[in-house]
Write a protein that holds these residues in place. Structure first.
Motif, PDB file in Angstrom:
ATOM      1  N   ASP A 223       8.004  57.191  45.191  1.00  0.00           N
ATOM      2  CA  ASP A 223       7.775  57.099  43.757  1.00  0.00           C
ATOM      3  C   ASP A 223       8.764  56.112  43.140  1.00  0.00           C
ATOM      4  OD1 ASP A 223       7.056  57.447  41.161  1.00  0.00           O
ATOM      5  OD2 ASP A 223       7.751  59.519  40.993  1.00  0.00           O
ATOM      6  N   THR A 224       8.241  55.030  42.593  1.00  0.00           N
ATOM      7  CA  THR A 224       9.097  54.011  41.970  1.00  0.00           C
ATOM      8  C   THR A 224       9.009  54.068  40.447  1.00  0.00           C
ATOM      9  OG1 THR A 224       7.301  52.379  42.133  1.00  0.00           O
ATOM     10  CG2 THR A 224       8.901  52.448  43.947  1.00  0.00           C
ATOM     11  N   LEU A 225       8.558  55.217  39.922  1.00  0.00           N
ATOM     12  CA  LEU A 225       8.369  55.336  38.477  1.00  0.00           C
ATOM     13  C   LEU A 225       9.667  55.109  37.715  1.00  0.00           C
ATOM     14  CD1 LEU A 225       6.597  56.015  36.037  1.00  0.00           C
ATOM     15  CD2 LEU A 225       7.126  58.436  36.416  1.00  0.00           C
ATOM     16  N   MET A 226      10.782  55.669  38.224  1.00  0.00           N
ATOM     17  CA  MET A 226      12.053  55.518  37.527  1.00  0.00           C
ATOM     18  C   MET A 226      12.488  54.058  37.497  1.00  0.00           C
ATOM     19  SD  MET A 226      15.703  57.442  38.141  1.00  0.00           S
ATOM     20  CE  MET A 226      16.206  56.459  39.542  1.00  0.00           C
ATOM     21  N   ILE A 227      12.286  53.368  38.629  1.00  0.00           N
ATOM     22  CA  ILE A 227      12.661  51.957  38.695  1.00  0.00           C
ATOM     23  C   ILE A 227      11.795  51.139  37.744  1.00  0.00           C
ATOM     24  CG2 ILE A 227      12.765  49.912  40.176  1.00  0.00           C
ATOM     25  CD1 ILE A 227      13.331  51.765  42.523  1.00  0.00           C
ATOM     26  N   GLU A 228      10.478  51.390  37.750  1.00  0.00           N
ATOM     27  CA  GLU A 228       9.581  50.652  36.860  1.00  0.00           C
ATOM     28  C   GLU A 228       9.924  50.915  35.401  1.00  0.00           C
ATOM     29  OE1 GLU A 228       5.323  50.715  37.902  1.00  0.00           O
ATOM     30  OE2 GLU A 228       5.954  51.690  39.762  1.00  0.00           O
ATOM     31  N   THR A 229      10.278  52.180  35.084  1.00  0.00           N
ATOM     32  CA  THR A 229      10.678  52.502  33.711  1.00  0.00           C
ATOM     33  C   THR A 229      11.937  51.744  33.327  1.00  0.00           C
ATOM     34  OG1 THR A 229       9.746  54.733  33.950  1.00  0.00           O
ATOM     35  CG2 THR A 229      11.301  54.375  32.151  1.00  0.00           C
ATOM     36  N   LEU A 230      12.889  51.677  34.257  1.00  0.00           N
ATOM     37  CA  LEU A 230      14.136  50.955  34.012  1.00  0.00           C
ATOM     38  C   LEU A 230      13.867  49.470  33.803  1.00  0.00           C
ATOM     39  CD1 LEU A 230      17.175  51.402  33.787  1.00  0.00           C
ATOM     40  CD2 LEU A 230      17.348  51.036  36.264  1.00  0.00           C
ATOM     41  N   ILE A 231      12.929  48.919  34.582  1.00  0.00           N
ATOM     42  CA  ILE A 231      12.563  47.512  34.419  1.00  0.00           C
ATOM     43  C   ILE A 231      12.024  47.264  33.018  1.00  0.00           C
ATOM     44  CG2 ILE A 231      10.953  45.698  35.155  1.00  0.00           C
ATOM     45  CD1 ILE A 231      11.135  46.869  37.987  1.00  0.00           C
ATOM     46  N   TYR A 232      11.134  48.155  32.563  1.00  0.00           N
ATOM     47  CA  TYR A 232      10.554  47.988  31.227  1.00  0.00           C
ATOM     48  C   TYR A 232      11.606  48.127  30.140  1.00  0.00           C
ATOM     49  CZ  TYR A 232       5.798  47.970  33.081  1.00  0.00           C
ATOM     50  OH  TYR A 232       4.645  47.630  33.747  1.00  0.00           O
ATOM     51  N   VAL A 233      12.531  49.075  30.325  1.00  0.00           N
ATOM     52  CA  VAL A 233      13.587  49.275  29.325  1.00  0.00           C
ATOM     53  C   VAL A 233      14.460  48.024  29.225  1.00  0.00           C
ATOM     54  CG1 VAL A 233      15.696  50.559  28.786  1.00  0.00           C
ATOM     55  CG2 VAL A 233      13.636  51.787  29.506  1.00  0.00           C
ATOM     56  N   ILE A 234      14.882  47.504  30.384  1.00  0.00           N
ATOM     57  CA  ILE A 234      15.736  46.317  30.400  1.00  0.00           C
ATOM     58  C   ILE A 234      14.978  45.103  29.878  1.00  0.00           C
ATOM     59  CG2 ILE A 234      16.961  44.700  31.915  1.00  0.00           C
ATOM     60  CD1 ILE A 234      17.803  47.083  33.600  1.00  0.00           C
ATOM     61  N   ALA A 235      13.708  44.978  30.289  1.00  0.00           N
ATOM     62  CA  ALA A 235      12.898  43.855  29.807  1.00  0.00           C
ATOM     63  C   ALA A 235      12.705  43.930  28.289  1.00  0.00           C
ATOM     64  CB  ALA A 235      11.544  43.838  30.504  1.00  0.00           C
ATOM     65  N   THR A 236      12.525  45.151  27.784  1.00  0.00           N
ATOM     66  CA  THR A 236      12.367  45.323  26.337  1.00  0.00           C
ATOM     67  C   THR A 236      13.646  44.932  25.601  1.00  0.00           C
ATOM     68  OG1 THR A 236      10.758  47.105  26.632  1.00  0.00           O
ATOM     69  CG2 THR A 236      11.852  46.978  24.500  1.00  0.00           C
ATOM     70  N   LEU A 237      14.794  45.411  26.125  1.00  0.00           N
ATOM     71  CA  LEU A 237      16.065  45.132  25.471  1.00  0.00           C
ATOM     72  C   LEU A 237      16.474  43.671  25.592  1.00  0.00           C
ATOM     73  CD1 LEU A 237      18.141  48.283  26.541  1.00  0.00           C
ATOM     74  CD2 LEU A 237      17.135  47.804  24.300  1.00  0.00           C
ATOM     75  N   ASN A 238      16.218  43.067  26.755  1.00  0.00           N
ATOM     76  CA  ASN A 238      16.722  41.716  27.019  1.00  0.00           C
ATOM     77  C   ASN A 238      15.691  40.613  26.811  1.00  0.00           C
ATOM     78  OD1 ASN A 238      19.174  42.760  27.618  1.00  0.00           O
ATOM     79  ND2 ASN A 238      19.229  42.138  29.755  1.00  0.00           N
ATOM     80  N   ILE A 239      14.412  40.965  26.734  1.00  0.00           N
ATOM     81  CA  ILE A 239      13.390  39.936  26.539  1.00  0.00           C
ATOM     82  C   ILE A 239      12.640  40.155  25.227  1.00  0.00           C
ATOM     83  CG2 ILE A 239      11.305  38.862  27.469  1.00  0.00           C
ATOM     84  CD1 ILE A 239      12.210  39.591  30.259  1.00  0.00           C
ATOM     85  N   THR A 240      12.028  41.338  25.083  1.00  0.00           N
ATOM     86  CA  THR A 240      11.181  41.576  23.914  1.00  0.00           C
ATOM     87  C   THR A 240      11.973  41.600  22.615  1.00  0.00           C
ATOM     88  OG1 THR A 240       9.722  42.899  25.336  1.00  0.00           O
ATOM     89  CG2 THR A 240       9.386  43.056  22.958  1.00  0.00           C
ATOM     90  N   VAL A 241      13.073  42.358  22.586  1.00  0.00           N
ATOM     91  CA  VAL A 241      13.868  42.457  21.354  1.00  0.00           C
ATOM     92  C   VAL A 241      14.439  41.090  20.948  1.00  0.00           C
ATOM     93  CG1 VAL A 241      15.944  43.453  20.313  1.00  0.00           C
ATOM     94  CG2 VAL A 241      14.389  44.913  21.619  1.00  0.00           C
ATOM     95  N   PRO A 242      15.077  40.337  21.866  1.00  0.00           N
ATOM     96  CA  PRO A 242      15.530  38.999  21.476  1.00  0.00           C
ATOM     97  C   PRO A 242      14.386  38.098  21.004  1.00  0.00           C
ATOM     98  CG  PRO A 242      16.619  39.658  23.492  1.00  0.00           C
ATOM     99  CD  PRO A 242      15.578  40.698  23.214  1.00  0.00           C
ATOM    100  N   PHE A 243      13.235  38.193  21.673  1.00  0.00           N
ATOM    101  CA  PHE A 243      12.094  37.362  21.285  1.00  0.00           C
ATOM    102  C   PHE A 243      11.638  37.697  19.860  1.00  0.00           C
ATOM    103  CE2 PHE A 243       7.446  36.281  21.569  1.00  0.00           C
ATOM    104  CZ  PHE A 243       7.625  34.910  21.656  1.00  0.00           C
TER     105      PHE A 243
END
Length: 318
Positions: free
Chosen positions: A198-218
């Motif tokens: 189960d990679t759900l935790m890793i995928e969730t972490l990816i989305y959280v980091i992507a949101t904080l570091n990509i989506t929010v700055p964008f």
């Protein structure tokens, strides 16, 4: 293929201890051609960004916050491509493309760290343009040396610290599938695809980091440019509007290219990931866009163009 025995909730299986980077080995007849192309691109990136750093440091007319951030950005770009391109060039010249877990984890962490820092630096550059155009009278007071240094330091420190947890979680997972990565470096999506269980935790972490570091700055950059464009359109002079746009256009082009490809790769659901498509998208934002950046900033920014011309004339003087 090197393995070690390991027990897991999935039962007994052999866990991988190294990966094989497929890279562009599926086109063996083009290895020499690709080596030449990527070498030229790498040289262009290093040379172009070095020139930008030099001219923005020595030219008195460029001693303003916008070019301080551009110096940081250019140095960052050289580091960013140096994480992937030298390894890619080496792999194009050899048959053994294996990469150990430790090296793979280190490459992933540094690449994501520098990518995160780039998102934040681009956001700081957008804020600088926002203050310069929307509040020009207060610009020297707001964007003082102390704030510029604090912003740049915050971007670097945050960018470096954020991905550590992601890298740890990814490489703490068992890998029991094929050890072949259909990629030319250890990017997050292709490595996670090889993880077992189960990679759900890793995928969730990816989305959280992507949101904080990509989506929010964008979103912050878009907000800045909505205000910038609104202010520019109110300027009475067409010449003034053109000049204001020219100071922002190069940055806006870089933002669109970098964030667009990054959002597609890191925010796309795992189920719709295509390893082949990810490889070429990564090629776009990890190598091709950094090649365009110094060209964009030199051609689209008149101040940099003039400073570069003066610098080259001084160099050529006997």
């Amino acid at each position: 293929m090197e393995h070690i025995g390991q027990n897991s909730p999935l039962g007994n299986h052999t866990a991988l201890v190294e990966f094989i980077l497929i890279g562009f080995s599926d086109v063996p007849n083009l290895q020499g051609f690709l080596f030449g192309i990527f070498l030229i691109i790498y040289i262009v990136i290093l040379t172009g960004n070095t020139l930008i750093i030099m001219i923005t440091k020595v030219d008195p007319s460029l001693q303003i916050p916008m070019y301080f951030f551009l110096q940081n950005f250019s140095f960052l770009e050289m580091c960013y491509v140096s994480v992937t391109v030298p390894r890619l060039l080496a792999d194009l010249c050899r048959q053994n493309r294996s990469i150990s877990f430790v090296t793979c984890a280190f490459q992933m962490d540094i690449f994501v760290s520098l990518g995160s820092t780039e998102c934040l630096i681009l956001t700081a550059m957008a804020y600088d343009r926002y203050v310069a155009i929307c509040n020009p009278l207060m610009y020297p007071v707001i964007m003082n040396n102390r704030l510029c240094i604090q912003l740049a330091a915050s971007c670097w420190i945050t960018g470096i610290l954020v991905p550590i947890g992601l890298t740890y979680n990814v490489f703490s997972s068992p890998f029991c599938k094929s050890n072949e990565l259909n990629h030319f470096f250890c990017d997050v999506p292709p490595v996670v695809q090889l993880a077992c269980g189960d990679t759900l935790m890793i995928e969730t972490l990816i989305y959280v980091i992507a949101t904080l570091n990509i989506t929010v700055p964008f979103v912050l950059i878009l907000g800045s440019y909505v205000n910038i464009i609104s202010t520019i359109m109110k300027l009475p002079s067409a010449t003034g509007r053109a000049k204001a746009f020219s100071t922002c256009s190069s940055h806006l082009m870089v933002v669109t290219l970098f964030f667009g490809s990054g959002i597609i790769v890191y925010m796309e659901p795992k189920s719709s990931h295509s390893s082949g498509m990810d490889k070429y998208l990564s090629l776009f934002y990890s190598i091709l866009i950094p090649m365009f950046n110094p060209i964009i900033y030199c051609l689209r920014n008149k101040d940099v163009t003039v400073a570069l011309r003066k610098f080259l004339q001084k160099v050529n003087v006997p």
